[in-house]
Design a protein around this motif. Structure first.
Motif, PDB file in Angstrom:
ATOM      1  N   LEU A  79     -36.533  53.639 -17.881  1.00  0.00           N
ATOM      2  CA  LEU A  79     -36.897  53.586 -16.302  1.00  0.00           C
ATOM      3  C   LEU A  79     -35.645  53.017 -15.585  1.00  0.00           C
ATOM      4  N   TYR A  80     -35.058  52.002 -16.124  1.00  0.00           N
ATOM      5  CA  TYR A  80     -33.931  51.388 -15.606  1.00  0.00           C
ATOM      6  C   TYR A  80     -32.611  52.385 -15.292  1.00  0.00           C
ATOM      7  N   PRO A  84     -32.666  53.740  -8.817  1.00  0.00           N
ATOM      8  CA  PRO A  84     -31.529  53.407  -8.022  1.00  0.00           C
ATOM      9  C   PRO A  84     -31.200  51.705  -8.120  1.00  0.00           C
ATOM     10  N   PRO A  85     -30.149  51.263  -7.769  1.00  0.00           N
ATOM     11  CA  PRO A  85     -29.884  49.823  -7.851  1.00  0.00           C
ATOM     12  C   PRO A  85     -30.806  48.889  -7.365  1.00  0.00           C
ATOM     13  N   VAL A  90     -35.681  45.042  -8.792  1.00  0.00           N
ATOM     14  CA  VAL A  90     -37.117  44.742  -8.514  1.00  0.00           C
ATOM     15  C   VAL A  90     -37.682  44.809 -10.278  1.00  0.00           C
ATOM     16  N   LEU A  91     -37.276  45.781 -11.131  1.00  0.00           N
ATOM     17  CA  LEU A  91     -37.552  45.651 -12.330  1.00  0.00           C
ATOM     18  C   LEU A  91     -37.122  44.388 -13.107  1.00  0.00           C
ATOM     19  N   GLU A 159     -25.846  48.305 -24.436  1.00  0.00           N
ATOM     20  CA  GLU A 159     -26.338  49.737 -24.491  1.00  0.00           C
ATOM     21  C   GLU A 159     -25.962  50.014 -25.864  1.00  0.00           C
ATOM     22  N   LEU A 160     -26.963  50.792 -26.268  1.00  0.00           N
ATOM     23  CA  LEU A 160     -26.937  51.337 -27.744  1.00  0.00           C
ATOM     24  C   LEU A 160     -25.530  52.021 -27.954  1.00  0.00           C
ATOM     25  N   GLU A 161     -25.280  53.059 -27.053  1.00  0.00           N
ATOM     26  CA  GLU A 161     -24.313  53.717 -27.211  1.00  0.00           C
ATOM     27  C   GLU A 161     -22.750  52.954 -27.319  1.00  0.00           C
ATOM     28  N   THR A 162     -22.794  52.025 -26.662  1.00  0.00           N
ATOM     29  CA  THR A 162     -21.352  51.203 -26.515  1.00  0.00           C
ATOM     30  C   THR A 162     -21.363  49.959 -27.605  1.00  0.00           C
TER      31      THR A 162
END
Length: 164
Positions: A79-80, A84-85, A90-91, A159-162
């Motif tokens: 969702l994040y 949009p920013p 809000v999240l 991030e899991l990828e980085t």
């Protein structure tokens, strides 16, 4: 003000993490001690088992603040990423309020539980009150509050990828 809070939060989260690591060392050391006394010396130490459990409980509740601080506890990645920013902020607030509500409940009931447990004694350590074991919940919860607010003020996302 923000920078002062973040500095204080880094200190409290670091202190909680150091204490959590020390509790892991205590649990591991007592585990080795218990194995030696039980299986090699054939004279088990009953008190070491309860101390292992208590140190593991403290380790978890003192390690949780770092997980909150680095955004590892509450994950809304998909969702994040798709938002949009403005919606992302809000999240962040929704997650912060939800986490603070949960931690507030843990602090409130943890303190109540610790007070009620003060009349109990630890099995194998009759002279020590269970208050000290149950105190891990409200103490860890207070440290969590700083980590949650710190993550709101200065979000860190691994991030899991980085992450390597």
């Amino acid at each position: 003000m923000k920078e002062a809070f973040l500095k204080f939060e880094r200190w409290t989260t670091g202190a909680a993490m150091i204490a959590a690591c020390l509790m892991m060392v205590v649990a591991a050391s007592l585990g080795v001690f218990q194995i030696v006394t039980r299986f090699i010396l054939e004279q088990p130490a009953e008190w070491s088992e309860i101390l292992i459990r208590i140190s593991l409980i403290w380790m978890v509740f003192l390690g949780i603040p770092a997980a909150f601080r680095y955004g590892a506890m509450v994950s809304v990645d998909v969702l994040y990423r798709w938002s949009p920013p403005k919606l992302r902020r809000v999240l962040d607030w929704v997650v912060c309020i939800a986490a603070l509500t949960l931690i507030g409940i843990i602090i409130w009931w943890g303190w109540d539980y610790a007070q009620r447990g003060s009349v109990q004694s630890m099995a194998g350590l009759e002279s020590i009150s269970m208050f000290w074991a149950y105190l891990a919940m409200p103490v860890g919860g207070v440290f969590c509050v700083f980590g949650i607010v710190g993550n709101l003020l200065q979000p860190i996302r691994m991030e899991l990828e980085t992450a390597q």
